[in-house]
Design a protein around this motif. Structure first.
Motif, PDB file in Angstrom:
ATOM      1  N   ARG A  14      40.606  42.352  49.118  1.00 12.81           N
ATOM      2  CA  ARG A  14      41.849  41.679  48.757  1.00 12.81           C
ATOM      3  C   ARG A  14      41.812  41.085  47.348  1.00 12.81           C
ATOM      4  NH1 ARG A  14      42.929  44.445  52.316  1.00 12.81           N
ATOM      5  NH2 ARG A  14      43.903  43.951  54.320  1.00 12.81           N
ATOM      6  N   HIS A  15      40.665  41.048  46.723  1.00 12.43           N
ATOM      7  CA  HIS A  15      40.525  40.479  45.379  1.00 12.43           C
ATOM      8  C   HIS A  15      40.272  41.620  44.396  1.00 12.43           C
ATOM      9  CE1 HIS A  15      38.198  37.342  42.678  1.00 12.43           C
ATOM     10  NE2 HIS A  15      38.834  38.238  41.953  1.00 12.43           N
ATOM     11  N   PHE A  16      41.103  41.690  43.353  1.00  9.94           N
ATOM     12  CA  PHE A  16      40.954  42.731  42.344  1.00  9.94           C
ATOM     13  C   PHE A  16      40.853  42.092  40.969  1.00  9.94           C
ATOM     14  CE2 PHE A  16      42.818  44.635  46.012  1.00  9.94           C
ATOM     15  CZ  PHE A  16      42.104  45.821  46.149  1.00  9.94           C
ATOM     16  N   ASP A  17      39.856  42.520  40.220  1.00 10.00           N
ATOM     17  CA  ASP A  17      39.579  41.969  38.903  1.00 10.00           C
ATOM     18  C   ASP A  17      40.018  42.972  37.845  1.00 10.00           C
ATOM     19  OD1 ASP A  17      37.216  41.806  36.571  1.00 10.00           O
ATOM     20  OD2 ASP A  17      37.955  39.868  37.263  1.00 10.00           O
ATOM     21  N   GLY A  18      40.983  42.588  37.027  1.00 15.81           N
ATOM     22  CA  GLY A  18      41.515  43.510  36.034  1.00 15.81           C
ATOM     23  C   GLY A  18      41.695  42.846  34.682  1.00 15.81           C
ATOM     24  N   ALA A  19      42.300  43.581  33.769  1.00 12.74           N
ATOM     25  CA  ALA A  19      42.555  43.054  32.428  1.00 12.74           C
ATOM     26  C   ALA A  19      43.480  44.008  31.675  1.00 12.74           C
ATOM     27  CB  ALA A  19      41.250  42.884  31.641  1.00 12.74           C
TER      28      ALA A  19
END
Length: 327
Positions: A51-56
């Motif tokens: 459920r946690h997504f790390d983006g940029a």
């Protein structure tokens, strides 16, 4: 991890499926993932329970991540409030007047009304403009004099406007964190500091300092990194081949990667493993049906070499390069 400064989100809900390492000539954040890769990986991860997504913005694939999440919301698999998305402010957007437009661009690309966490990706300001990696005629990176406290105030304004639930930092050392924490008129403390963290680089002093200040450590490269000599310190051997980690894994019927992730989770570090391989995405999630013993935790802690894989030496002459300090 915190949602909206108060609501906890468990580290069991983590996934970083948003970037690939680049060829030797490029800094890895600047490389685009193959078309459709992030899209398929995010949908797969959601199906497995992430459920946690790390983006940029600078990963160049937030459009795929947003599309995948929106489709999984539309088909009823998840609700938006069950997703925790972390976006990042890149180095060329540190001037306060550029912070909100950068976040708004991320929101438009994702098709979101808000992100759950927005962080300063690095304490290094580059020359503002359309070029993410500005260089002069000699190929030298062009830096920019910026005030981290002023940048932080702009993030606070984004939180107050409802564009992000929480705000934090990444790759900040203790001195840089204290600069923010001691800022006159501070409205919102950083809820997290995303840094390299794994058994070969356990960050005990920074971890303790952040605990004392209620700042969550989010560990990037929790499984080690690629072996690309252009940006990776190869003084450390491959983490997942460590005999101790392999042997502990065999004892529990787990892989070395699962042992590494479990180690950090048990010490309160949020992990964001990156994979585009469905088998490994599933495997990385299967770390909540076993626990490491106290002796195993101490043995793994003893592996610490205090050497970074990700040194970012190409920017070591920047006035705010964070890794000259001990922590």
């Amino acid at each position: 991890m915190l949602r909206g400064d108060t609501e906890p989100i468990q580290s069991s809900q983590l996934c970083s499926a948003s970037y690939l390492e680049c060829p030797a000539s490029q800094w890895f954040y600047s490389c685009q993932t193959p078309k459709g890769t992030a899209y398929e990986s995010v949908k797969c991860a959601i199906n497995f329970g992430y459920r946690h997504f790390d983006g940029a913005l600078v990963y160049f694939n937030e459009h795929e991540i947003g599309q995948a999440i929106c489709e999984k919301i539309a088909d009823g698999t998840v609700k938006r409030e069950e997703i925790f998305y972390c976006g990042k402010l890149w180095n060329t957007f540190h001037p306060p007047e550029l912070v909100r437009p950068a976040l708004e661009k991320t929101l438009k690309t994702l098709q979101f009304d808000y992100v759950d966490l927005y962080i300063i990706e690095l304490p290094l300001a580059f020359k503002p403009g359309d070029t993410f990696y500005p260089r002069d005629e000699n190929g030298k990176y062009i830096y920019h004099k910026a005030d981290l406290c002023a940048t932080w105030e702009a993030l606070e304004a984004c939180k107050d406007a409802g564009l992000t639930k929480s705000i934090g930092v990444s790759n900040f050392n203790r001195r840089q964190l204290e600069m923010i924490l001691n800022k006159p008129g501070l409205k919102h403390k950083p809820v997290s500091n995303q840094v390299e963290c794994h058994p070969y680089f356990t960050q005990p002093k920074l971890l303790e300092y952040c605990r004392q200040n209620n700042i969550v450590i989010v560990g990037y490269s929790p499984l080690g990194t690629s072996r690309d000599a252009s940006w990776v310190n190869l003084k450390c051997p491959p983490l997942l081949e460590d005999p101790l980690l392999v042997s502990i894994g065999k004892k529990h019927g787990k892989s070395a990667a699962q042992v590494v992730l479990r180690f950090n989770v048990q010490r309160g570090v949020v992990v964001i493993p990156k994979s585009f391989n469905q088998k490994r995405i599933k495997e990385d999630f299967e770390i909540f049906d076993f626990s490491l013993t106290e002796d195993e935790m101490k043995a793994i802690e003893g592996l610490n070499k205090n050497i970074r894989f990700v040194e970012l030496l190409m920017w070591s002459d920047h006035p705010e390069y964070p890794f000259h300090d001990e922590y």
